[in-house]
Write a protein that holds these residues in place. Structure first.
Motif, PDB file in Angstrom:
ATOM      1  N   ALA A  20       0.822  -1.209   0.000  1.00  0.00           N
ATOM      2  CA  ALA A  20       0.000   0.000   0.000  1.00  0.00           C
ATOM      3  C   ALA A  20       0.855   1.258   0.000  1.00  0.00           C
ATOM      4  N   SER A  21       1.893   1.282   0.843  1.00  0.00           N
ATOM      5  CA  SER A  21       2.751   2.478   0.888  1.00  0.00           C
ATOM      6  C   SER A  21       3.556   2.624  -0.401  1.00  0.00           C
ATOM      7  N   LEU A  22       3.905   1.503  -1.028  1.00  0.00           N
ATOM      8  CA  LEU A  22       4.639   1.544  -2.298  1.00  0.00           C
ATOM      9  C   LEU A  22       3.761   2.122  -3.406  1.00  0.00           C
ATOM     10  N   VAL A  23       2.518   1.646  -3.483  1.00  0.00           N
ATOM     11  CA  VAL A  23       1.610   2.108  -4.537  1.00  0.00           C
ATOM     12  C   VAL A  23       1.157   3.542  -4.280  1.00  0.00           C
ATOM     13  N   GLY A  24       0.653   3.806  -3.061  1.00  0.00           N
ATOM     14  CA  GLY A  24      -0.019   5.072  -2.783  1.00  0.00           C
ATOM     15  C   GLY A  24       0.904   6.243  -2.567  1.00  0.00           C
ATOM     16  N   ILE A  25       2.150   5.972  -2.129  1.00  0.00           N
ATOM     17  CA  ILE A  25       3.074   7.077  -1.849  1.00  0.00           C
ATOM     18  C   ILE A  25       4.367   6.905  -2.648  1.00  0.00           C
ATOM     19  N   ALA A 138       8.196  -3.715  12.387  1.00  0.00           N
ATOM     20  CA  ALA A 138       7.059  -3.922  11.492  1.00  0.00           C
ATOM     21  C   ALA A 138       6.648  -2.626  10.806  1.00  0.00           C
ATOM     22  N   SER A 139       6.598  -1.520  11.560  1.00  0.00           N
ATOM     23  CA  SER A 139       6.231  -0.241  10.946  1.00  0.00           C
ATOM     24  C   SER A 139       7.289   0.189   9.936  1.00  0.00           C
ATOM     25  N   GLY A 140       8.558  -0.127  10.228  1.00  0.00           N
ATOM     26  CA  GLY A 140       9.620   0.143   9.255  1.00  0.00           C
ATOM     27  C   GLY A 140       9.420  -0.639   7.971  1.00  0.00           C
ATOM     28  N   ALA A 141       9.001  -1.905   8.112  1.00  0.00           N
ATOM     29  CA  ALA A 141       8.757  -2.732   6.933  1.00  0.00           C
ATOM     30  C   ALA A 141       7.577  -2.216   6.122  1.00  0.00           C
ATOM     31  N   ILE A 142       6.536  -1.739   6.812  1.00  0.00           N
ATOM     32  CA  ILE A 142       5.369  -1.194   6.115  1.00  0.00           C
ATOM     33  C   ILE A 142       5.770   0.014   5.274  1.00  0.00           C
ATOM     34  N   PHE A 143       6.516   0.927   5.886  1.00  0.00           N
ATOM     35  CA  PHE A 143       6.874   2.168   5.182  1.00  0.00           C
ATOM     36  C   PHE A 143       8.111   2.015   4.321  1.00  0.00           C
ATOM     37  N   LEU A 144       8.654   0.808   4.254  1.00  0.00           N
ATOM     38  CA  LEU A 144       9.720   0.505   3.300  1.00  0.00           C
ATOM     39  C   LEU A 144       9.240   0.774   1.877  1.00  0.00           C
ATOM     40  N   GLY A 145       7.923   0.647   1.678  1.00  0.00           N
ATOM     41  CA  GLY A 145       7.367   0.902   0.352  1.00  0.00           C
ATOM     42  C   GLY A 145       7.667   2.301  -0.160  1.00  0.00           C
TER      43      GLY A 145
END
Length: 400
Positions: A20-25, A138-145
């Motif tokens: 989601a973070s990769l696509v949306g941001i 985990a939050s780091g992995a999410i925003f890795l995108g």
């Protein structure tokens, strides 16, 4: 103890957040930067319109940050996040056809709205399913995108451009749609919010309010501090230092590598030493790296500084989210509210800073170092705010 099934569900949820973070941001915002010169050269729009269209995403991001929680309450976070990933994908396909400035602006605005909603909802949907001692990682992995999107803007987009401008937009749309489908079944169902038992004392409530106001202030200052290098790095290397566009492209790739490392490194560090000390350390590193960019002309030194600077925009997100969770520990609803406010504050000051820096740049004869100095100054103020907090905490402690 976590079972293999629990760990698998957690990994799937984190994967959904990363997509989601990769696509949306990551893609929706940062893939536009390397497309600006080719769009102008291809005469899709006038140069001033291309820059104006780039700002549409930032405006949409601010709107999305305000819309995220209301939409999640009405339709559910899981459904909303899926819809926003599809909206961001649709925006890429629509932008492959430059029918008019209004058409393009509308779709760039939609992509920004999708990104803002994703930023507000993704982590708060995933993290309740992650063990407490792994939330930072985990939050780091999410925003890795976000970091992957910045890296893709310097590597994947130039490759796609060899196929043509329209093919590039379609390719980005296809990749976004693929990630949306791959993560579709990975989103977890909403977790039950834990409501704290008992009413905190007035002193405790005042302390929480103070900490949250400090967090908002520092997150706003970080937004102001990161914009100069995020926007003007390539131009500074190419024209400010006179090193040319090929060297500038190398620096942007190094910036992207830093952006990939930042969320995971800072998220893990937050788990180990705490969010507030990690935030403090990160800001000091940024101030030092910006100083090197301002006063050094050594290639290797500036590449190292760029790596550190690139880690900052996506890296501060998991740190700030971890700070929110520590301040409001155990109150999931309050964490969601505060994270939404923090994202809105960041989006607002990032947009304001972008326009202000552009004005200063135009009226200072293109002085890159002046912009860097202003950005570093904002970060120093964020550090001084920590000192003020400590100074005010001593009298309060003496009264207890």
């Amino acid at each position: 103890m976590d079972t293999v099934e629990d760990r698998g569900a957690t990994a799937r949820a984190i994967f959904a957040g990363l997509c989601a973070s990769l696509v949306g941001i990551g893609l929706a915002r940062f893939a536009y930067t390397p497309l600006i010169p080719p769009m102008i050269e291809a005469h899709w729009f006038a140069a001033k319109d291309v820059i104006y269209l780039g700002a549409a995403n930032l405006v949409g991001y601010l709107i999305g940050a305000l819309m995220g929680r209301p939409l999640a309450r009405r339709y559910g976070a899981r459904r909303t996040l899926r819809a926003m990933m599809l909206l961001a994908s649709a925006a890429f396909f629509a932008c492959a056809f430059p029918l008019s400035v209004t058409w393009f602006f509308g779709w760039r605005l939609m992509s920004g709205i999708a990104g803002g909603i994703i930023m507000v909802l993704a982590a708060m949907t995933v993290l309740p399913h992650v063990p407490a001692h792994r939330k930072g990682m985990a939050s780091g992995a999410i925003f890795l995108g976000i970091g992957l999107g910045i890296a893709a803007s310097g590597t994947l987009v130039p490759l796609l451009l060899d196929l043509g401008m329209r093919a590039t937009w379609l390719g980005l749309g296809g990749l976004s749609l693929l990630l949306s489908v791959a993560s579709w079944a990975c989103w977890p169902h909403a977790a039950h919010a834990h409501v704290p038992v008992g009413e905190p004392s007035a002193a405790a409530q005042a302390a929480v309010r103070f900490d949250l106001n400090l967090l908002y202030l520092q997150y706003a200052l970080m937004a102001v501090g990161l914009v100069p290098m995020m926007v003007f790095l390539v131009d500074y290397v190419a024209r400010g230092l006179g090193w040319g566009t090929h060297t500038a492209a190398l620096f942007w790739i190094v910036y992207g590598v830093g952006a990939i490392a930042g969320p995971m490194v800072y998220g893990a560090l937050s788990d180990r030493i705490g969010a507030a000390p990690t935030s403090h350390l990160t800001i000091w590193l940024q101030v030092g790296a910006i100083a090197l960019m301002m006063f050094s002309t050594n290639h290797m030194v500036l590449l190292a500084a760029t790596l550190v600077i690139g880690s900052f925009p996506p890296g501060i997100v998991p740190i700030t989210l971890s700070r929110v969770q520590r301040i409001l520990e155990g109150d999931a609803h309050a964490q969601n509210v505060v994270w939404s406010k923090a994202t809105t504050v960041f989006a607002l000051f990032q947009a304001l800073a972008g326009y202000t820096y552009s004005y200063v740049f135009a009226h200072s004869g293109g002085n890159h170092r002046l912009l860097m100095g202003i950005g570093a100054g904002a970060l120093v103020i964020a550090l001084l705010a920590d000192g003020v907090k400590k100074a005010l905490a001593k009298p309060r402690a003496a009264l207890l």
